[in-house]
Design an enzyme around this catalytic site. Structure first.
Site, PDB file in Angstrom:
ATOM      1  N   ASP A 216      42.163  42.302  50.655  1.00  0.00           N
ATOM      2  CA  ASP A 216      41.744  43.524  50.618  1.00  0.00           C
ATOM      3  C   ASP A 216      41.839  44.187  49.287  1.00  0.00           C
ATOM      4  O   ASP A 216      41.834  43.491  48.302  1.00  0.00           O
ATOM      5  CB  ASP A 216      42.347  44.221  51.723  1.00  0.00           C
ATOM      6  CG  ASP A 216      41.520  45.509  52.448  1.00  0.00           C
ATOM      7  OD1 ASP A 216      40.714  46.102  51.692  1.00  0.00           O
ATOM      8  OD2 ASP A 216      41.362  45.522  53.726  1.00  0.00           O
ATOM      9  N   HIS A 290      33.170  39.005  37.735  1.00  0.00           N
ATOM     10  CA  HIS A 290      32.722  37.326  37.956  1.00  0.00           C
ATOM     11  C   HIS A 290      32.740  37.227  39.655  1.00  0.00           C
ATOM     12  O   HIS A 290      33.646  36.750  40.034  1.00  0.00           O
ATOM     13  CB  HIS A 290      33.617  36.392  37.413  1.00  0.00           C
ATOM     14  CG  HIS A 290      33.528  36.220  36.123  1.00  0.00           C
ATOM     15  ND1 HIS A 290      32.194  36.035  35.393  1.00  0.00           N
ATOM     16  CD2 HIS A 290      34.352  36.428  34.809  1.00  0.00           C
ATOM     17  CE1 HIS A 290      32.543  35.901  34.013  1.00  0.00           C
ATOM     18  NE2 HIS A 290      33.599  36.116  33.642  1.00  0.00           N
TER      19      HIS A 290
END
Length: 459
Positions: A216, A290
């Site tokens: 998370d 990325h």
């Protein structure tokens, strides 16, 4: 990092943090506290066998050293079989050179540190850790206790150790002031939500040189929050750096993010749904992405409807972003602001985001005013009209987005224990950590005969 032994360095570091409102860190350095009084948990009955419960030994050591002293947890494996609360500290420190392992099933947090001033929680050998064995819960879709909560603590630092495999959240900083958190490694199951790494609300906080792998959020700002500097953050398979979720009474301002590296994570996710209050004066700069699903996003229709008028978001700057999202199926820039209180004074400057799987990307703005990307310009800030703008971009941007050698390319396991890795030496490409790792020998780094050690008599 405000201890008296490094006044010039700390002064310069404070100047560097433009969003900080004053000095951060403990008022007295750990070596002075150790020299004044040292409480080694071994002297209070702790055994480094990974089985014997150390909860009472740790409480007793804290009882003797919570004012002016240092509690020392030497190298070795220790089992904590009860949730503990360490409170009312004044000019104190805890040096974690061993590994504290969860030895029970609790429901709140393993360690609560509350109501302290001039406090330091650190690893002297940079090998200390809290091991949660969270996979025992998470593999069965259940949750356990958080690893660490720092509550109502002022003038403090937390640094140099790892938090591994939490059954729930890792660290919660609750109503804290003038703290520095750095050289921290957080690693656990990456496929299960509700495992936030760092949640924080309070005043005048500096977070830097932190690596997170979890399921998370990475470093998340909650309300209220003012004057934060958050830099050199490596979210390495994680939800990313978020603000929210935001409810009623939101009050967040003067937050500066810089040098964020996102591997399969989102650098900005601001989320609310009909709360109220303000979010203003936030900067995100020098960001490498990325593969995040929503690398740059404001979502004011996220989660449960709070039933109020909406959070007013203003004066946000996104500068020098480079990289790619995981897919072009979602907008790489998505600013979805509340129709009742549109966002304004937003700047998007030198943001170059592409997609891994496509020859185009989408920018989408709703009720968002400012300069750059799909934003709409406005002469003032009152009576702003609602609008939706969606742009498809086919011109591939020119940018360089270096990678990190430690980037994970697969989810970390949820059915087996985690080993404790060494502390990273880099958290952003080309950047040296602001503070070097410690390599102390013994409590406070003092010769073994130097500290005044208080022992508990055993009968």
């Amino acid at each position: 990092m405000r201890a008296s032994i490094l006044p010039l360095t700390l002064f310069l570091a404070t100047l560097a943090g433009a969003q900080l409102s004053g000095p951060v860190g403990p008022l007295v350095d750990y070596s002075t506290k150790a020299r004044n009084q040292t409480c080694n948990i071994i002297d209070y009955g702790a055994v480094a066998d990974g089985k014997t419960d150390i909860s009472q030994a740790l409480l007793d050591a804290w009882g003797n050293c919570s004012v002016g002293g240092l509690v020392y947890i030497p190298p070795g494996n220790y089992s904590l079989a009860e949730d503990i609360e360490l409170k009312h500290g004044q000019s104190s420190a805890i040096q974690l050179d061993g590994v504290v392992m969860r030895g029970h099933r609790g429901s709140y947090q393993m360690i609560l540190i509350r109501d302290c001033n001039d406090f330091e929680f650190f690893s002297g050998n940079s090998r200390g850790a809290i091991q949660g064995f969270g996979y025992e819960y998470l593999q069965n879709d259940t949750y356990g206790e958080r690893l660490l909560r720092i509550q109502e603590v002022n003038n403090f630092s937390v640094h140099g150790f790892a938090l591994i495999d939490s059954p729930s959240y890792y660290i919660v900083f609750d109503t804290v002031t003038s703290g520095e958190v750095y050289n921290i490694l957080i690693r656990g199951v990456t496929s299960v939500g509700a495992t936030d790494a760092i949640d924080v609300w309070g005043e005048n906080m500096w977070f830097h040189d932190i690596e997170v792998s979890n399921g998370d959020e990475c470093v998340t700002v909650k309300s209220p929050a003012h004057n934060y500097l958050i830099e050199n953050i490596y979210c390495n398979l994680s939800g990313g750096t978020a603000i929210g979720s935001l409810g009623t009474g939101t009050n967040i301002s003067d937050i500066h993010y810089r040098n964020l590296y996102m591997n399969q994570a989102d650098a900005c996710f601001l989320k609310s749904n009909n709360g109220d209050g303000i979010v203003k004066n936030i900067i995100w700069e020098n960001v490498i992405v990325h593969g995040g699903p929503y690398p740059l996003a404001i979502d004011e229709a996220w989660g449960d409807d709070r039933g109020s008028v909406g959070v007013q978001v203003s004066n946000l700057t996104f500068r020098n972003w480079h990289g790619e999202s995981v897919s072009a199926s979602r907008p790489v820039i998505r600013l979805q602001c509340d129709s009742d209180v549109p966002c304004y004074d937003i700047t998007i400057e030198n943001v170059n985001l592409w997609a891994n799987d496509s020859n185009y990307v989408v920018w989408q703005c709703e009720n968002a005013y400012g300069d750059g990307a799909c934003l709409s310009s406005a002469e003032g800030t009152k009576d702003l009209e609602t609008f939706t703008s969606k742009q498809t971009i086919t011109a591939t941007p020119s940018y360089a987005a270096p990678t990190m050698a430690a980037d994970f390319t697969f989810n970390l396991p949820s059915t087996s224990p985690f080993t404790i890795p060494p502390m990273p030496t880099s958290f952003y490409p080309g950047a040296t950590p602001i503070s070097t790792l410690l390599h102390l020998h013994g409590a406070g780094g003092l010769p073994s005969a130097s500290p005044i050690s208080h022992h508990r008599r055993h009968q």
